[in-house]
Design an enzyme around this catalytic site. Structure first.
Site, short mmCIF file in Angstrom:
data_model
loop_
_atom_site.label_atom_id
_atom_site.label_comp_id
_atom_site.label_asym_id
_atom_site.label_seq_id
_atom_site.Cartn_x
_atom_site.Cartn_y
_atom_site.Cartn_z
N SER A 50 -69.72 -18.59 37.38
CA SER A 50 -69.22 -17.48 36.56
C SER A 50 -67.90 -16.92 37.06
CB SER A 50 -70.27 -16.37 36.48
OG SER A 50 -71.34 -16.58 37.34
N HIS B 47 -68.50 -29.20 40.69
CA HIS B 47 -69.92 -29.11 41.05
C HIS B 47 -70.77 -29.23 39.78
CE1 HIS B 47 -73.20 -27.68 43.72
NE2 HIS B 47 -73.63 -26.99 42.68
N SER C 123 -68.63 -24.67 39.29
CA SER C 123 -69.84 -25.24 38.71
C SER C 123 -69.72 -25.24 37.19
CB SER C 123 -71.07 -24.43 39.10
OG SER C 123 -72.14 -24.77 38.24
N MET D 139 -80.74 -29.84 36.57
CA MET D 139 -82.01 -29.10 36.66
C MET D 139 -83.05 -29.74 35.74
SD MET D 139 -80.69 -25.18 36.58
CE MET D 139 -79.25 -24.66 37.51
N GLY E 255 -77.08 -19.63 36.62
CA GLY E 255 -75.81 -19.09 37.05
C GLY E 255 -75.83 -17.57 36.90
N GLY E 256 -74.82 -16.93 37.45
CA GLY E 256 -74.64 -15.50 37.23
C GLY E 256 -75.62 -14.59 37.92
N GLY F 14 -81.56 -22.19 39.75
CA GLY F 14 -82.08 -22.25 38.39
C GLY F 14 -81.13 -21.68 37.36
N ASP G 282 -74.56 -29.20 38.23
CA ASP G 282 -75.92 -28.71 38.50
C ASP G 282 -76.94 -29.38 37.59
OD1 ASP G 282 -75.67 -26.71 40.58
OD2 ASP G 282 -74.45 -25.57 39.15
N HIS H 175 -75.47 -31.73 42.35
CA HIS H 175 -76.53 -30.92 42.98
C HIS H 175 -77.82 -31.13 42.20
CE1 HIS H 175 -77.96 -26.52 43.98
NE2 HIS H 175 -78.72 -27.44 44.54
N ASP I 260 -73.70 -21.90 47.60
CA ASP I 260 -73.93 -22.01 46.15
C ASP I 260 -74.70 -20.80 45.64
OD1 ASP I 260 -74.18 -22.87 43.58
OD2 ASP I 260 -75.33 -24.67 44.03
N GLY I 261 -74.02 -19.99 44.82
CA GLY I 261 -74.68 -18.87 44.15
C GLY I 261 -74.02 -17.54 44.45
N GLY I 262 -73.55 -16.90 43.38
CA GLY I 262 -73.01 -15.55 43.52
C GLY I 262 -71.72 -15.44 44.31
N MET J 74 -78.08 -22.23 49.68
CA MET J 74 -78.22 -21.49 48.42
C MET J 74 -78.20 -19.99 48.71
SD MET J 74 -78.40 -23.86 46.11
CE MET J 74 -78.56 -22.69 44.77
N MET K 117 -81.37 -30.37 41.37
CA MET K 117 -82.48 -29.42 41.47
C MET K 117 -83.64 -30.02 40.68
SD MET K 117 -80.12 -26.07 41.11
CE MET K 117 -78.78 -27.07 40.48
C1 DX5 Z 1 -77.70 -22.24 40.73
C2 DX5 Z 1 -76.65 -23.33 40.73
C3 DX5 Z 1 -75.28 -22.83 41.00
C4 DX5 Z 1 -74.76 -21.90 39.95
C5 DX5 Z 1 -73.80 -20.96 40.56
O1 DX5 Z 1 -78.96 -22.80 40.58
O2 DX5 Z 1 -76.95 -24.29 41.71
O3 DX5 Z 1 -74.36 -23.89 41.23
O4 DX5 Z 1 -74.17 -22.55 38.90
O5 DX5 Z 1 -73.42 -20.06 39.59
P1 DX5 Z 1 -72.76 -18.66 39.91
O6 DX5 Z 1 -71.50 -18.94 40.67
O7 DX5 Z 1 -72.55 -18.09 38.57
O8 DX5 Z 1 -73.76 -17.90 40.75
ZN ZN Z 2 -75.39 -25.83 42.37
#
Ligand code: DX5
Ligand code: ZN
Length: 226
Positions: A199, A37, A12, A41, A148-149, A146, A39, A70, A176-178, A141, A72
């Site tokens: 991240s 990817h 991402s 927002m 990263g990290g 919203g 993002d 993606h 997606d996420g963590g 998700m 959002m």
């Molecule tokens: C969160 C995003 C993710 C995010 C993932 O809202 O949709 O794509 O960037 O970031 P990491 O891998 O740092 O959790």
């Molecule tokens: Zn995403």
């Protein structure tokens, strides 16, 4: 884009250098990314603002693999053509973004783009049961969208349920996420084939020193293969 269920890592660019997106996309692909990817927002559907269709169009020439967008945002429908024109290969919209996800998915495919549907952590797998013949991807998700990290939220039971519901359909399950070398094996074993990682991929590297991106991607792949 032919369908295959082999494991794909989708970094991402939310975790990349915002002043260098074109070079970051090229660098992370050269270091082994399967998809990129993106993002989007809006500060309304999620409590953060990133970028829009013009930015996607600007980075498109720097992406050789798959531009995985993606969204959002809410509402979604009035922006679909802009992201299609920007060159998205996949556009994913959230099931929570409005009352008419079915219409949104029709519009995405109608624009000639692959369609994805995303589910927030609080949304059960069953909400996409009627949509599985009209999507190419279901995004689970594993953080509240919203930022990263954030810390991974365990959604392996939902992934397993979706994998069963999808059956033989050519539908990807994206996480997606963590995602990192600790959490990736859990979701891969549950049936996910596309792992978004921000991240965990971009940490320690830069456009002028991209080798850490490759090492980070490799570490995720090796953790899954173990
Ligand atoms: C969160 C995003 C993710 C995010 C993932 O809202 O949709 O794509 O960037 O970031 P990491 O891998 O740092 O959790
Ligand atoms: Zn995403």
């Amino acid at each position: 884009m032919t369908f295959d269920r082999s494991l794909k890592i989708a970094p991402s660019i939310l975790a990349a250098d915002f002043a260098n997106f074109g070079a970051e996309c090229a660098a992370v692909e050269a270091q082994g990314a399967d998809w990129v990817h993106v993002d989007v927002m809006d500060g309304h559907f999620v409590p953060n603002i990133t970028f829009g269709a013009a930015m996607c169009a600007a980075i498109r020439p720097h992406i050789k693999t798959v531009m995985d967008v993606h969204l959002m945002i809410a509402p979604v429908d009035r922006f679909i053509d802009d992201f299609a024109k920007a060159g998205a290969d996949i556009i994913t919209a959230h099931v929570e973004a409005g009352p008419h996800i079915h219409r949104t998915l029709q519009a995405i495919r109608g624009a000639g783009v692959k369609a994805g549907v995303a589910l927030n952590p609080g949304t059960p797998a069953e909400t996409v049961a009627e949509l599985l013949d009209m999507v190419d991807l279901v995004c689970v998700m594993t953080v509240n969208p919203g930022f990263g990290g954030q810390q991974f939220i365990d959604m392996t039971a939902k992934v397993r349920a979706l994998r069963k519901m999808i059956g033989d359909r050519p539908v990807h399950i994206e996480i997606d996420g963590g995602v990192d070398p600790t959490t990736a094996p859990l979701v891969a074993a549950a049936g996910a084939d596309v792992l978004v990682a921000g991240s965990a991929v971009f940490k320690g590297g830069s456009v002028s020193d991209p080798a850490p991106y490759g090492a980070n991607i490799k570490a995720i792949r090796e953790a899954i293969a173990r």
